[in-house]
Design a protein around this motif. Structure first.
Motif, PDB file in Angstrom:
ATOM      1  N   ALA A  45     -18.744  -7.234  26.560  1.00 56.64           N
ATOM      2  CA  ALA A  45     -17.551  -6.380  26.595  1.00 56.64           C
ATOM      3  C   ALA A  45     -17.954  -4.905  26.564  1.00 56.64           C
ATOM      4  O   ALA A  45     -17.340  -4.070  27.235  1.00 56.64           O
ATOM      5  N   LEU A  46     -18.995  -4.587  25.812  1.00 50.19           N
ATOM      6  CA  LEU A  46     -19.518  -3.221  25.805  1.00 50.19           C
ATOM      7  C   LEU A  46     -20.074  -2.856  27.180  1.00 50.19           C
ATOM      8  O   LEU A  46     -19.812  -1.767  27.710  1.00 50.19           O
ATOM      9  N   ALA A  47     -20.840  -3.784  27.757  1.00 47.16           N
ATOM     10  CA  ALA A  47     -21.461  -3.521  29.059  1.00 47.16           C
ATOM     11  C   ALA A  47     -20.429  -3.413  30.171  1.00 47.16           C
ATOM     12  O   ALA A  47     -20.610  -2.652  31.131  1.00 47.16           O
ATOM     13  N   ASP A  48     -19.330  -4.150  30.058  1.00 44.99           N
ATOM     14  CA  ASP A  48     -18.265  -4.109  31.072  1.00 44.99           C
ATOM     15  C   ASP A  48     -17.320  -2.923  30.884  1.00 44.99           C
ATOM     16  O   ASP A  48     -16.477  -2.666  31.745  1.00 44.99           O
ATOM     17  N   GLY A  49     -17.447  -2.252  29.746  1.00 42.22           N
ATOM     18  CA  GLY A  49     -16.537  -1.154  29.460  1.00 42.22           C
ATOM     19  C   GLY A  49     -15.198  -1.592  28.913  1.00 42.22           C
ATOM     20  O   GLY A  49     -14.293  -0.775  28.769  1.00 42.22           O
ATOM     21  N   THR A  50     -15.079  -2.887  28.584  1.00 42.80           N
ATOM     22  CA  THR A  50     -13.830  -3.383  28.012  1.00 42.80           C
ATOM     23  C   THR A  50     -13.566  -2.744  26.662  1.00 42.80           C
ATOM     24  O   THR A  50     -12.416  -2.496  26.284  1.00 42.80           O
ATOM     25  N   ILE A  51     -14.612  -2.510  25.899  1.00 42.78           N
ATOM     26  CA  ILE A  51     -14.510  -1.782  24.641  1.00 42.78           C
ATOM     27  C   ILE A  51     -15.483  -0.609  24.692  1.00 42.78           C
ATOM     28  O   ILE A  51     -16.576  -0.719  25.245  1.00 42.78           O
ATOM     29  N   ASP A  52     -15.066   0.497  24.134  1.00 45.43           N
ATOM     30  CA  ASP A  52     -15.907   1.698  24.134  1.00 45.43           C
ATOM     31  C   ASP A  52     -15.844   2.368  22.761  1.00 45.43           C
ATOM     32  O   ASP A  52     -14.939   3.158  22.482  1.00 45.43           O
ATOM     33  N   PRO A  53     -16.793   2.049  21.890  1.00 46.76           N
ATOM     34  CA  PRO A  53     -16.795   2.620  20.549  1.00 46.76           C
ATOM     35  C   PRO A  53     -17.680   3.863  20.432  1.00 46.76           C
ATOM     36  O   PRO A  53     -18.005   4.289  19.327  1.00 46.76           O
ATOM     37  N   SER A  54     -18.100   4.436  21.545  1.00 48.46           N
ATOM     38  CA  SER A  54     -19.107   5.494  21.506  1.00 48.46           C
ATOM     39  C   SER A  54     -18.677   6.694  20.666  1.00 48.46           C
ATOM     40  O   SER A  54     -19.524   7.421  20.139  1.00 48.46           O
TER      41      SER A  54
END
Length: 389
Positions: free
Chosen positions: A338-347
């Motif tokens: 999900a991080l790699a797909d950009g579904t979630i972005d906690p940056s």
């Protein structure tokens, strides 16, 4: 190799032999390691939590008299393979790993046990079959957040939150921010975040909270009636009597109408799902006292010492109290993708980087919520300064 050890609550940079991967293990060159709230607590409360872990059947949680290399939120590249490995992860592959390590027939908590040295170091060993390739060229500073984001993923899953539910997140440290990020990705429409820190409230808004509350000035449950949540016992008793009054006008017994309403969920009271992400003594009881009736409370924050609650409060409000820890292996893998797909972005929660020489400085800096939320270690950085992201 250089590493940071924790001994008697003191953090020290030491020179150690580079570990050698055993059967089924790989050697990783560490490129990032997150400093977790559990690390901050374990540094000073390891003996207390270790005693609890003994009662759960795990005897090898870290103790204050041991020299322990912390670090279970890790990102690195494969440097070597132990015997019996498949070598599907070629040397140089960027990876993250579930923080568990086999020692014979035992399984130890990587970074939280003297028997499983963690990633506050230039190198560490992990289990090959628990180590996952980082896809899509995902940046190191985001990939390293896989582990804490998986904690949020699991907490939201345990909360069984639906899009139309009201979610309340109490505490906007890294765990609370992870929960908010996952709630937002799941399409939850109302996310109320509570934290006394203006900086943390601002981060909560950036990551998806629809409203924020300073608990020193107001309650995250102040809008409960607007959401049709019951706030007092007389309210719910009165609603039940009103329903019977209306159903009694039907040509059948009110119980027949009630049973039919039950089948379609019409009698289920509306209530929020509340995530306790603080972990301080008294917090659970305080939330139970302030929460609407029928609330589901998911305890994510780890209170390291003893605590007290009033069962009669939970009983009279029919509170659903759930405790969570960690995540499943599948949740960890799905979080990574999900991080790699950009579904979630906690940056946005990542606020600083530090080298091994600055880990003690970073621990101190994390005590000020207005300065930092999440600091990651990059063993290749020089000096003791915390570099702002």
């Amino acid at each position: 190799m250089r590493a940071v050890t924790c001994h008697q609550s003191q953090l020290s940079v030491v020179d150690l032999e580079t570990p050698v991967p055993a059967t089924g293990q790989v050697l990783l060159e560490v490129q990032r390691c997150g400093i977790c709230g559990s690390d901050l607590h374990a540094r000073v409360h390891g003996d207390e939590l270790g005693a609890v872990m003994v009662e759960t059947g795990y005897d090898d949680f870290m103790r204050s008299d041991q020299h322990v290399i912390l670090g279970h939120e890790l990102y690195g590249v494969v440097a070597d393979h132990g015997p019996g490995t498949t070598k599907k992860l070629a040397t140089g592959t960027p990876v993250v790993s579930l923080p568990l390590l086999r020692n014979g027939t035992a399984v130890d908590a990587l970074g939280l046990s003297a028997k499983a040295p963690g990633a506050y170091a230039e190198y560490l060993v992990t289990q090959e079959n628990l180590t996952l390739k980082v896809p899509n060229g995902l940046a190191a500073d985001v990939a390293v957040l896989t582990e804490p984001m998986a904690v949020g993923w699991h907490a939201v899953a345990r909360g069984e939150v639906r899009k139309k539910d009201v979610a309340v997140v109490v505490g906007c440290g890294p765990v609370g921010l992870a929960v908010i990020t996952i709630l937002k990705s799941r399409g939850v429409r109302t996310i109320i975040a509570s934290d006394p820190s203006p900086g943390r409230r601002a981060l909560a808004t950036r990551l998806g909270a629809t409203s924020v509350v300073d608990p020193t000035e107001g309650s995250p449950f102040a809008t409960a009636k607007d959401h049709k949540h019951f706030t007092t016992v007389p309210d719910t008793l009165g609603a039940a009597m009103d329903a019977i009054d209306q159903m009694s006008r039907l040509p059948v017994g009110w119980w027949h109408a009630w049973r039919a309403a039950d089948k379609v969920g019409a009698t289920n009271p509306k209530a929020p799902v509340i995530f306790e992400c603080v972990g301080n003594p008294g917090m659970i009881d305080s939330i139970m006292a302030g929460a609407p009736l029928f609330s589901r409370i998911v305890v994510v924050g780890v209170c390291m010492g003893g605590d007290q609650i009033r069962p009669s409060m939970a009983i009279n409000k029919e509170i659903d109290l759930r405790f969570v820890i960690g995540y499943t292996p599948l949740e960890f893998r799905d979080t990574l993708h999900a991080l790699a797909d950009g579904t979630i972005d906690p940056s946005a929660m990542l606020t600083g980087r530090v080298g091994l020489d600055g880990v003690a400085t970073a621990f101190d800096a994390l005590g000020d919520p207005e300065t930092h939320a999440k600091i990651v270690i990059d063993p290749r950085l020089d000096g003791s300064q915390v570099h702002a992201r």
